[in-house]
Write a protein that holds these residues in place. Structure first.
Motif, PDB file in Angstrom:
ATOM      1  N   LEU A   1     -48.540 -17.400   8.777  1.00 39.59           N
ATOM      2  CA  LEU A   1     -49.653 -17.013   9.629  1.00 39.59           C
ATOM      3  C   LEU A   1     -49.169 -16.271  10.875  1.00 39.59           C
ATOM      4  N   ARG A   2     -48.057 -16.701  11.436  1.00 40.22           N
ATOM      5  CA  ARG A   2     -47.530 -16.106  12.668  1.00 40.22           C
ATOM      6  C   ARG A   2     -46.582 -14.945  12.391  1.00 40.22           C
ATOM      7  N   GLY A   3     -46.482 -14.537  11.135  1.00 42.03           N
ATOM      8  CA  GLY A   3     -45.704 -13.352  10.788  1.00 42.03           C
ATOM      9  C   GLY A   3     -44.202 -13.512  10.888  1.00 42.03           C
ATOM     10  N   TYR A   4     -43.707 -14.746  10.796  1.00 39.96           N
ATOM     11  CA  TYR A   4     -42.267 -15.034  10.831  1.00 39.96           C
ATOM     12  C   TYR A   4     -41.602 -14.512  12.107  1.00 39.96           C
ATOM     13  N   VAL A   5     -42.335 -14.596  13.225  1.00 38.50           N
ATOM     14  CA  VAL A   5     -41.837 -14.139  14.524  1.00 38.50           C
ATOM     15  C   VAL A   5     -41.675 -15.349  15.430  1.00 38.50           C
ATOM     16  N   CYS A   6     -40.548 -15.418  16.124  1.00 36.85           N
ATOM     17  CA  CYS A   6     -40.332 -16.478  17.109  1.00 36.85           C
ATOM     18  C   CYS A   6     -41.295 -16.235  18.270  1.00 36.85           C
ATOM     19  N   GLU A   7     -42.068 -17.244  18.599  1.00 37.68           N
ATOM     20  CA  GLU A   7     -43.080 -17.095  19.635  1.00 37.68           C
ATOM     21  C   GLU A   7     -42.508 -17.202  21.044  1.00 37.68           C
ATOM     22  N   MET A   8     -41.206 -17.443  21.151  1.00 38.00           N
ATOM     23  CA  MET A   8     -40.580 -17.491  22.467  1.00 38.00           C
ATOM     24  C   MET A   8     -39.813 -16.191  22.746  1.00 38.00           C
TER      25      MET A   8
ATOM     26  N   SER B   1     -39.717 -13.507  20.529  1.00 38.62           N
ATOM     27  CA  SER B   1     -40.413 -12.406  19.824  1.00 38.62           C
ATOM     28  C   SER B   1     -39.582 -11.708  18.759  1.00 38.62           C
ATOM     29  N   LYS B   2     -38.478 -12.297  18.340  1.00 39.01           N
ATOM     30  CA  LYS B   2     -37.672 -11.690  17.279  1.00 39.01           C
ATOM     31  C   LYS B   2     -38.303 -11.950  15.922  1.00 39.01           C
ATOM     32  N   ASP B   3     -38.139 -10.976  15.034  1.00 33.61           N
ATOM     33  CA  ASP B   3     -38.672 -11.044  13.680  1.00 33.61           C
ATOM     34  C   ASP B   3     -37.672 -11.776  12.780  1.00 33.61           C
ATOM     35  N   PHE B   4     -38.140 -12.832  12.127  1.00 36.08           N
ATOM     36  CA  PHE B   4     -37.290 -13.602  11.226  1.00 36.08           C
ATOM     37  C   PHE B   4     -37.792 -13.535   9.788  1.00 36.08           C
ATOM     38  N   SER B   5     -38.509 -12.464   9.455  1.00 36.61           N
ATOM     39  CA  SER B   5     -39.052 -12.345   8.105  1.00 36.61           C
ATOM     40  C   SER B   5     -37.947 -12.266   7.047  1.00 36.61           C
ATOM     41  N   LYS B   6     -36.780 -11.767   7.420  1.00 37.08           N
ATOM     42  CA  LYS B   6     -35.657 -11.702   6.478  1.00 37.08           C
ATOM     43  C   LYS B   6     -34.718 -12.900   6.608  1.00 37.08           C
ATOM     44  N   LEU B   7     -34.929 -13.712   7.634  1.00 38.12           N
ATOM     45  CA  LEU B   7     -34.113 -14.911   7.862  1.00 38.12           C
ATOM     46  C   LEU B   7     -35.037 -16.106   8.088  1.00 38.12           C
ATOM     47  N   GLN B   8     -35.959 -16.312   7.170  1.00 37.74           N
ATOM     48  CA  GLN B   8     -36.988 -17.328   7.338  1.00 37.74           C
ATOM     49  C   GLN B   8     -36.421 -18.724   7.556  1.00 37.74           C
ATOM     50  N   HIS B   9     -35.254 -19.005   7.002  1.00 37.34           N
ATOM     51  CA  HIS B   9     -34.642 -20.323   7.173  1.00 37.34           C
ATOM     52  C   HIS B   9     -34.200 -20.575   8.621  1.00 37.34           C
ATOM     53  N   LYS B  10     -34.160 -19.523   9.437  1.00 39.66           N
ATOM     54  CA  LYS B  10     -33.780 -19.655  10.848  1.00 39.66           C
ATOM     55  C   LYS B  10     -34.997 -19.861  11.751  1.00 39.66           C
ATOM     56  N   LEU B  11     -36.188 -19.963  11.156  1.00 38.03           N
ATOM     57  CA  LEU B  11     -37.410 -20.142  11.922  1.00 38.03           C
ATOM     58  C   LEU B  11     -37.950 -21.544  11.684  1.00 38.03           C
ATOM     59  N   ILE B  12     -38.377 -22.198  12.750  1.00 43.66           N
ATOM     60  CA  ILE B  12     -38.816 -23.587  12.701  1.00 43.66           C
ATOM     61  C   ILE B  12     -40.275 -23.681  13.128  1.00 43.66           C
ATOM     62  N   ALA B  13     -41.060 -24.459  12.380  1.00 41.94           N
ATOM     63  CA  ALA B  13     -42.406 -24.809  12.832  1.00 41.94           C
ATOM     64  C   ALA B  13     -42.218 -25.959  13.814  1.00 41.94           C
ATOM     65  N   ASP B  14     -42.478 -25.683  15.063  1.00 47.60           N
ATOM     66  CA  ASP B  14     -42.165 -26.604  16.165  1.00 47.60           C
ATOM     67  C   ASP B  14     -43.430 -27.176  16.775  1.00 47.60           C
ATOM     68  N   HIS B  15     -43.374 -28.458  17.105  1.00 42.97           N
ATOM     69  CA  HIS B  15     -44.485 -29.099  17.812  1.00 42.97           C
ATOM     70  C   HIS B  15     -44.458 -28.653  19.274  1.00 42.97           C
ATOM     71  N   ILE B  16     -45.543 -28.056  19.738  1.00 49.32           N
ATOM     72  CA  ILE B  16     -45.646 -27.603  21.128  1.00 49.32           C
ATOM     73  C   ILE B  16     -45.512 -28.811  22.055  1.00 49.32           C
ATOM     74  N   VAL B  17     -46.362 -29.815  21.830  1.00 47.83           N
ATOM     75  CA  VAL B  17     -46.198 -31.099  22.507  1.00 47.83           C
ATOM     76  C   VAL B  17     -45.423 -31.966  21.525  1.00 47.83           C
ATOM     77  N   GLU B  18     -44.208 -32.311  21.879  1.00 49.39           N
ATOM     78  CA  GLU B  18     -43.352 -33.046  20.953  1.00 49.39           C
ATOM     79  C   GLU B  18     -44.001 -34.355  20.520  1.00 49.39           C
ATOM     80  N   ARG B  19     -43.717 -34.756  19.311  1.00 50.34           N
ATOM     81  CA  ARG B  19     -44.278 -35.990  18.767  1.00 50.34           C
ATOM     82  C   ARG B  19     -43.923 -37.180  19.643  1.00 50.34           C
ATOM     83  N   LYS B  20     -42.727 -37.199  20.190  1.00 48.00           N
ATOM     84  CA  LYS B  20     -42.298 -38.298  21.074  1.00 48.00           C
ATOM     85  C   LYS B  20     -43.133 -38.357  22.346  1.00 48.00           C
ATOM     86  N   ASP B  21     -43.770 -37.233  22.666  1.00 42.40           N
ATOM     87  CA  ASP B  21     -44.581 -37.152  23.879  1.00 42.40           C
ATOM     88  C   ASP B  21     -46.074 -37.216  23.558  1.00 42.40           C
TER      89      ASP B  21
END
Length: 90
Positions: free
Chosen positions: A27-34, A36-56
């Protein structure tokens, strides 16, 4: 003395998480939202991250609490969150 390997939180092994993480990345186009680098060719280097961490108190499977971060940005964000927790800052 070696540091013990990090244990994977069981939530990240569930089919629900895997489907949601894949969906968010696509959905986010395989782009790091911090950085802005494109990771469409290195998808394994992109993480779906919790904005508010689960611990918090962040929701496990809420798409509005997820962002895409490259491993470098994710590690930096996580270290900052850990530092804030240790200092007792919300």
């Amino acid at each position: 003395m070696r540091k013990a390997p990090k244990a994977v939180d069981p939530i990240y092994l569930t089919p629900e998480w895997k489907v949601l993480a894949r969906y968010i990345k696509q959905l986010r186009g395989y782009v790091c939202e911090m950085c802005s680098k494109d990771f469409s060719k290195l998808q394994h280097k992109l993480i779906a991250d919790h904005i508010v961490e689960r611990k918090d108190g962040g929701a496990d499977l809420d798409p509005s609490n997820l962002q895409c971060l490259c491993t470098w940005c994710h590690n930096r964000k996580t270290a900052q969150a850990q530092k804030m927790r240790c200092q007792g800052v919300d």
